[in-house]
Design a protein around this motif. Structure first.
Motif, PDB file in Angstrom:
ATOM      1  N   ASP A 128       0.851  -1.178   0.000  1.00  0.00           N
ATOM      2  CA  ASP A 128       0.000   0.000   0.000  1.00  0.00           C
ATOM      3  C   ASP A 128       0.894   1.238   0.000  1.00  0.00           C
ATOM      4  O   ASP A 128       1.663   1.451   0.941  1.00  0.00           O
ATOM      5  CB  ASP A 128      -0.868  -0.065   1.253  1.00  0.00           C
ATOM      6  N   ARG A 129       0.785   2.021  -1.031  1.00  0.00           N
ATOM      7  CA  ARG A 129       1.654   3.194  -1.180  1.00  0.00           C
ATOM      8  C   ARG A 129       1.574   4.131   0.023  1.00  0.00           C
ATOM      9  O   ARG A 129       2.584   4.634   0.506  1.00  0.00           O
ATOM     10  CB  ARG A 129       1.303   3.938  -2.468  1.00  0.00           C
ATOM     11  N   GLU A 130       0.366   4.365   0.522  1.00  0.00           N
ATOM     12  CA  GLU A 130       0.203   5.280   1.654  1.00  0.00           C
ATOM     13  C   GLU A 130       0.908   4.750   2.907  1.00  0.00           C
ATOM     14  O   GLU A 130       1.530   5.516   3.644  1.00  0.00           O
ATOM     15  CB  GLU A 130      -1.279   5.514   1.925  1.00  0.00           C
ATOM     16  N   THR A 131       0.825   3.452   3.138  1.00  0.00           N
ATOM     17  CA  THR A 131       1.490   2.859   4.294  1.00  0.00           C
ATOM     18  C   THR A 131       2.999   2.978   4.155  1.00  0.00           C
ATOM     19  O   THR A 131       3.703   3.316   5.119  1.00  0.00           O
ATOM     20  CB  THR A 131       1.081   1.380   4.447  1.00  0.00           C
ATOM     21  N   ILE A 132       3.509   2.716   2.958  1.00  0.00           N
ATOM     22  CA  ILE A 132       4.947   2.823   2.707  1.00  0.00           C
ATOM     23  C   ILE A 132       5.416   4.259   2.900  1.00  0.00           C
ATOM     24  O   ILE A 132       6.412   4.514   3.574  1.00  0.00           O
ATOM     25  CB  ILE A 132       5.297   2.320   1.298  1.00  0.00           C
ATOM     26  N   GLU A 133       4.676   5.220   2.340  1.00  0.00           N
ATOM     27  CA  GLU A 133       5.061   6.620   2.481  1.00  0.00           C
ATOM     28  C   GLU A 133       5.003   7.078   3.936  1.00  0.00           C
ATOM     29  O   GLU A 133       5.866   7.830   4.393  1.00  0.00           O
ATOM     30  CB  GLU A 133       4.195   7.499   1.588  1.00  0.00           C
ATOM     31  N   ALA A 134       4.007   6.612   4.694  1.00  0.00           N
ATOM     32  CA  ALA A 134       3.914   6.971   6.111  1.00  0.00           C
ATOM     33  C   ALA A 134       5.104   6.397   6.878  1.00  0.00           C
ATOM     34  O   ALA A 134       5.689   7.072   7.736  1.00  0.00           O
ATOM     35  CB  ALA A 134       2.597   6.466   6.701  1.00  0.00           C
ATOM     36  N   GLY A 135       5.481   5.168   6.575  1.00  0.00           N
ATOM     37  CA  GLY A 135       6.637   4.556   7.225  1.00  0.00           C
ATOM     38  C   GLY A 135       7.929   5.279   6.890  1.00  0.00           C
ATOM     39  O   GLY A 135       8.774   5.503   7.769  1.00  0.00           O
TER      40      GLY A 135
ATOM     41  N   LYS B  32       8.063   8.517   8.794  1.00  0.00           N
ATOM     42  CA  LYS B  32       8.417   8.270  10.202  1.00  0.00           C
ATOM     43  C   LYS B  32       9.916   8.062  10.345  1.00  0.00           C
ATOM     44  O   LYS B  32      10.545   8.618  11.255  1.00  0.00           O
ATOM     45  CB  LYS B  32       7.653   7.046  10.707  1.00  0.00           C
TER      46      LYS B  32
END
Length: 74
Positions: A45-52, A55
């Motif tokens: 999931d692109r959004e999860t990767i970008e959020a990680g 962080k």
């Protein structure tokens, strides 16, 4: 030495993807064990990767600032 830590991140990602997507790859089983289970690229999931990544970037910035502060106090 841990071979996972001996490679630049981009090389490791390439090696991981190649190994987990090719069942006959010599590192397939070990990489899947390291990854934690079956690999399905459709689950990324692109959004999860970008959020990680954001962080990690924040943690790095905080760490760099703390290091610079500690060096200026010497």
């Amino acid at each position: 030495m841990n071979h996972l830590r001996d490679k630049p991140a981009s090389d490791f990602c390439s090696s991981l993807l190649e190994a987990v997507t090719k069942p006959r790859h010599r590192e397939h089983k070990r990489m899947l064990e390291w990854y934690g289970g079956p690999f399905d690229p459709d689950e990324l999931d692109r959004e999860t990767i970008e959020a990680g990544m954001a962080k990690l970037a924040r943690r790095r910035t905080i760490g760099q600032a703390a290091f610079a502060k500690s060096r200026s106090q010497l």
